[in-house]
Write an enzyme that holds these catalytic residues in place. Structure first.
Site, PDB file in Angstrom:
ATOM      1  N   CYS A   9     -65.894 -33.371  54.228  1.00  0.00           N
ATOM      2  CA  CYS A   9     -64.742 -32.784  53.611  1.00  0.00           C
ATOM      3  C   CYS A   9     -64.699 -32.846  52.137  1.00  0.00           C
ATOM      4  O   CYS A   9     -65.216 -33.766  51.423  1.00  0.00           O
ATOM      5  CB  CYS A   9     -63.403 -33.167  54.304  1.00  0.00           C
ATOM      6  N   SER A  51     -62.478 -33.410  50.160  1.00  0.00           N
ATOM      7  CA  SER A  51     -61.675 -34.702  49.571  1.00  0.00           C
ATOM      8  C   SER A  51     -62.359 -35.962  49.291  1.00  0.00           C
ATOM      9  O   SER A  51     -62.155 -36.603  48.301  1.00  0.00           O
ATOM     10  CB  SER A  51     -60.586 -35.105  50.461  1.00  0.00           C
ATOM     11  N   HIS A  57     -64.141 -35.486  46.154  1.00  0.00           N
ATOM     12  CA  HIS A  57     -63.281 -35.662  44.995  1.00  0.00           C
ATOM     13  C   HIS A  57     -63.002 -37.262  44.734  1.00  0.00           C
ATOM     14  O   HIS A  57     -62.756 -37.504  43.593  1.00  0.00           O
ATOM     15  CB  HIS A  57     -61.906 -35.103  45.576  1.00  0.00           C
ATOM     16  N   HIS A 109     -62.955 -39.192  56.080  1.00  0.00           N
ATOM     17  CA  HIS A 109     -61.546 -39.272  56.947  1.00  0.00           C
ATOM     18  C   HIS A 109     -61.560 -38.425  58.168  1.00  0.00           C
ATOM     19  O   HIS A 109     -60.564 -38.177  58.884  1.00  0.00           O
ATOM     20  CB  HIS A 109     -60.486 -38.940  56.065  1.00  0.00           C
ATOM     21  N   CYS A 162     -59.557 -33.257  60.563  1.00  0.00           N
ATOM     22  CA  CYS A 162     -59.125 -32.870  58.911  1.00  0.00           C
ATOM     23  C   CYS A 162     -59.092 -31.172  58.886  1.00  0.00           C
ATOM     24  O   CYS A 162     -57.991 -30.758  58.738  1.00  0.00           O
ATOM     25  CB  CYS A 162     -59.875 -33.546  57.995  1.00  0.00           C
TER      26      CYS A 162
HETATM   27  P1  PAD Z   1     -64.978 -26.672  50.374  1.00  0.00           P
HETATM   28  O1  PAD Z   1     -65.942 -27.062  49.144  1.00  0.00           O
HETATM   29  O2  PAD Z   1     -65.673 -26.475  51.697  1.00  0.00           O
HETATM   30  O3  PAD Z   1     -64.319 -25.124  49.845  1.00  0.00           O
HETATM   31  C1  PAD Z   1     -63.629 -24.882  48.578  1.00  0.00           C
HETATM   32  C2  PAD Z   1     -64.067 -23.139  48.584  1.00  0.00           C
HETATM   33  O4  PAD Z   1     -63.505 -22.986  47.217  1.00  0.00           O
HETATM   34  C3  PAD Z   1     -65.785 -23.180  48.283  1.00  0.00           C
HETATM   35  O5  PAD Z   1     -65.894 -22.035  49.139  1.00  0.00           O
HETATM   36  C4  PAD Z   1     -65.858 -22.432  47.156  1.00  0.00           C
HETATM   37  O6  PAD Z   1     -66.885 -21.617  46.810  1.00  0.00           O
HETATM   38  C5  PAD Z   1     -64.540 -21.987  46.554  1.00  0.00           C
HETATM   39  N1  PAD Z   1     -64.263 -21.996  45.113  1.00  0.00           N
HETATM   40  C6  PAD Z   1     -64.444 -22.714  44.172  1.00  0.00           C
HETATM   41  N2  PAD Z   1     -63.918 -22.182  42.933  1.00  0.00           N
HETATM   42  C7  PAD Z   1     -63.473 -21.264  43.177  1.00  0.00           C
HETATM   43  C8  PAD Z   1     -62.588 -20.339  42.356  1.00  0.00           C
HETATM   44  N3  PAD Z   1     -62.469 -20.355  41.144  1.00  0.00           N
HETATM   45  N4  PAD Z   1     -62.125 -19.009  43.112  1.00  0.00           N
HETATM   46  C9  PAD Z   1     -62.209 -18.779  44.355  1.00  0.00           C
HETATM   47  N5  PAD Z   1     -62.875 -19.712  45.071  1.00  0.00           N
HETATM   48  C10 PAD Z   1     -63.448 -20.926  44.648  1.00  0.00           C
HETATM   49  O7  PAD Z   1     -63.846 -27.702  50.257  1.00  0.00           O
HETATM   50  P2  PAD Z   1     -62.775 -27.917  51.518  1.00  0.00           P
HETATM   51  O8  PAD Z   1     -62.525 -26.693  52.237  1.00  0.00           O
HETATM   52  O9  PAD Z   1     -63.393 -29.076  52.350  1.00  0.00           O
HETATM   53  O10 PAD Z   1     -61.711 -28.430  50.921  1.00  0.00           O
HETATM   54  C11 PAD Z   1     -60.737 -27.582  50.114  1.00  0.00           C
HETATM   55  C12 PAD Z   1     -59.775 -28.297  49.216  1.00  0.00           C
HETATM   56  O11 PAD Z   1     -58.606 -28.746  50.200  1.00  0.00           O
HETATM   57  C13 PAD Z   1     -59.986 -29.419  48.611  1.00  0.00           C
HETATM   58  O12 PAD Z   1     -59.624 -29.648  47.256  1.00  0.00           O
HETATM   59  C14 PAD Z   1     -59.911 -30.744  49.409  1.00  0.00           C
HETATM   60  O13 PAD Z   1     -59.687 -31.964  48.746  1.00  0.00           O
HETATM   61  C15 PAD Z   1     -58.325 -30.185  49.953  1.00  0.00           C
HETATM   62  C16 PAD Z   1     -57.932 -30.803  51.101  1.00  0.00           C
HETATM   63  N6  PAD Z   1     -56.556 -30.923  51.245  1.00  0.00           N
HETATM   64  C17 PAD Z   1     -55.988 -31.488  52.278  1.00  0.00           C
HETATM   65  C18 PAD Z   1     -54.803 -31.669  52.442  1.00  0.00           C
HETATM   66  O14 PAD Z   1     -54.247 -32.324  53.515  1.00  0.00           O
HETATM   67  N7  PAD Z   1     -53.601 -31.041  51.580  1.00  0.00           N
HETATM   68  C19 PAD Z   1     -56.825 -31.984  53.310  1.00  0.00           C
HETATM   69  C20 PAD Z   1     -58.267 -31.625  53.366  1.00  0.00           C
HETATM   70  C21 PAD Z   1     -58.741 -31.337  52.293  1.00  0.00           C
HETATM   71 ZN    ZN Z   2     -60.469 -33.678  54.732  1.00  0.00          ZN
END
Ligand code: PAD
Ligand code: ZN
Length: 367
Positions: free
Chosen positions: A40, A42, A45, A61, A168
């Site tokens: 993931c 996160s 990050h 996680h 997740c």
């Molecule tokens: P990921 O890297 O699989 O997806 C991110 C996507 O965003 C990719 O497809 C990128 O190409 C795209 N992207 C990047 N920059 C841009 C832009 N400027 N415009 C449009 N698209 C863009 O990540 P993920 O899906 O594993 O996680 C996404 C976010 O969600 C990340 O910040 C993560 O920390 C967060 C998250 N939040 C929770 C929660 O509970 N809120 C849980 C899990 C993940």
């Molecule tokens: Zn996650």
């Protein structure tokens, strides 16, 4: 006992695979033999310092595995049970747990911020020095100890690599659509970021009956995945202003729901800017701890727009994960298509490099 684990010693470094010491589970805890750990953003990050965590820690996680040992006092689980560790521990009795919002329980943030289990100690160590638990899960370890309350039993015939994703990406994305936004049938939705979590917002919106599902990304392969998961329109933000494009696709009106699933204040603002009157923007992406986003007050007041966020899919995992399993079995939730790569555990840094390069929908490391 010893276990191979991926440790982050300092921000900016790669994960190091080490043989760490794992203590047996104490009262109310279980030892899980991990089968798969989900990759993931996160965790990435945390590696880049975007998200703060207590280090050194064993990251991961998202995961699934088999209970190898139970500590004293454990009543709901036994050796051999298949489980998904939940990365937001909840006490079950506080105001938020009672109100069906366990992800807001203080116990979850305590474990997340300290990197220690509830008694203030860790079960991991290396050369006698403590190693922290990430989010109370640490799925990037062959063996991990978690509180009994943080392990959800799943059916034994459910594939563990796909089960990991439920912990997740799927619950966060589908939950953002169905729990946080409560997407209505026939509505219009925009999703910024079609990665592992964003694709699940897309399929959550599809399952909820949204009519127009517009995905925005900057990687063409992600937009192809988005279509497969239910997007009716895709926008490559490298070649077009996504806000103008979404307004054009909705006859100038804007969308009922917009989701930011990247983690950038600029795209959070874009999501807000695509809303129709009374529309709701849900931030799922995690921005650096000090980041802020501002919006014009006029649209908040005179258009009654809503800007909110969602953690862990605003979910009740013990109710929602079994439903997700049923949806998968009914052919409505795409997990096989989500799991585009499996890496041997030793290649975990390569798995994160591929995530950064935007090559995968979601990947897992397997033990
Ligand atoms: P990921 O890297 O699989 O997806 C991110 C996507 O965003 C990719 O497809 C990128 O190409 C795209 N992207 C990047 N920059 C841009 C832009 N400027 N415009 C449009 N698209 C863009 O990540 P993920 O899906 O594993 O996680 C996404 C976010 O969600 C990340 O910040 C993560 O920390 C967060 C998250 N939040 C929770 C929660 O509970 N809120 C849980 C899990 C993940
Ligand atoms: Zn996650």
């Amino acid at each position: 006992m010893k276990a191979r684990a991926a440790v982050l010693f300092e921000v900016g470094q790669k994960l190091e695979i080490r043989d760490v010491d794992v203590e047996p589970p104490r009262h109310g805890e279980v030892l899980i033999r991990m089968a798969a750990g989900g990759v993931c953003h996160s965790d990435l990050h945390v590696m880049t310092g975007h998200l703060v965590a207590s280090l050194p820690a064993i990251l991961g996680h998202e995961g699934a595995g088999v209970v190898a040992e139970v500590g004293p006092g454990v009543t709901s689980l036994k050796r051999g049970d298949h489980v998904i560790p939940l990365w937001r521990l909840s006490c079950g009795v506080c105001e938020y747990c009672s109100d069906g919002r366990p992800a807001l329980c203080a116990e979850g943030s305590q474990i997340r911020m300290t990197g220690r289990l509830l008694d203030g100690t860790t079960r991991f160590s290396l050369d006698g020095k403590e190693i922290k638990h990430f989010a109370g899960v640490s799925s990037f370890s062959e063996y991990s100890v978690v509180p009994e309350r943080a392990a959800l039993k799943i059916p034994e015939d459910f594939p563990l690599d796909r089960a990991a994703l439920l912990g997740c990406a799927v619950i966060t994305g589908v939950g953002a659509a169905v729990n946080a936004a409560r997407v209505r049938p026939g509505s219009s939705v925009a999703i910024f970021g079609a990665g592992g979590v964003g694709l699940n917002v897309i399929q959550g919106a599809r399952i909820a009956g949204a009519e127009k599902i517009i995905a925005v990304d900057i990687v063409p392969a992600k937009l192809a995945f988005a279509t497969e998961f239910g997007a009716t329109h895709v926008i490559d933000a490298r070649g077009a202003d996504p806000v103008a494009a979404i307004r054009a696709l909705t006859g100038g009106r804007g969308v009922d729901y917009a989701f930011e699933v990247i983690g950038l204040p600029a795209t959070m603002r874009q999501a807000y800017d695509t809303l129709a009157k009374r529309g709701m923007a849900v931030v799922v992406g995690v921005a650096p701890m000090t980041a802020e986003v501002s919006v014009p007050v006029m649209s908040l007041v005179y258009e009654e727009r809503v800007l909110t966020g969602s953690v862990y899919g605003s979910s009740r995992p013990r109710i929602d994960i079994p439903k997700l399993i049923d949806l998968y079995r009914a052919g409505k939730l795409r997990l096989d298509e989500l799991l585009t790569r499996r890496y041997p555990f030793g290649e975990i840094n390569e798995a994160y490099a591929a995530l950064e390069r935007g090559e995968v929908a979601r990947s897992v490391v397997t033990f």
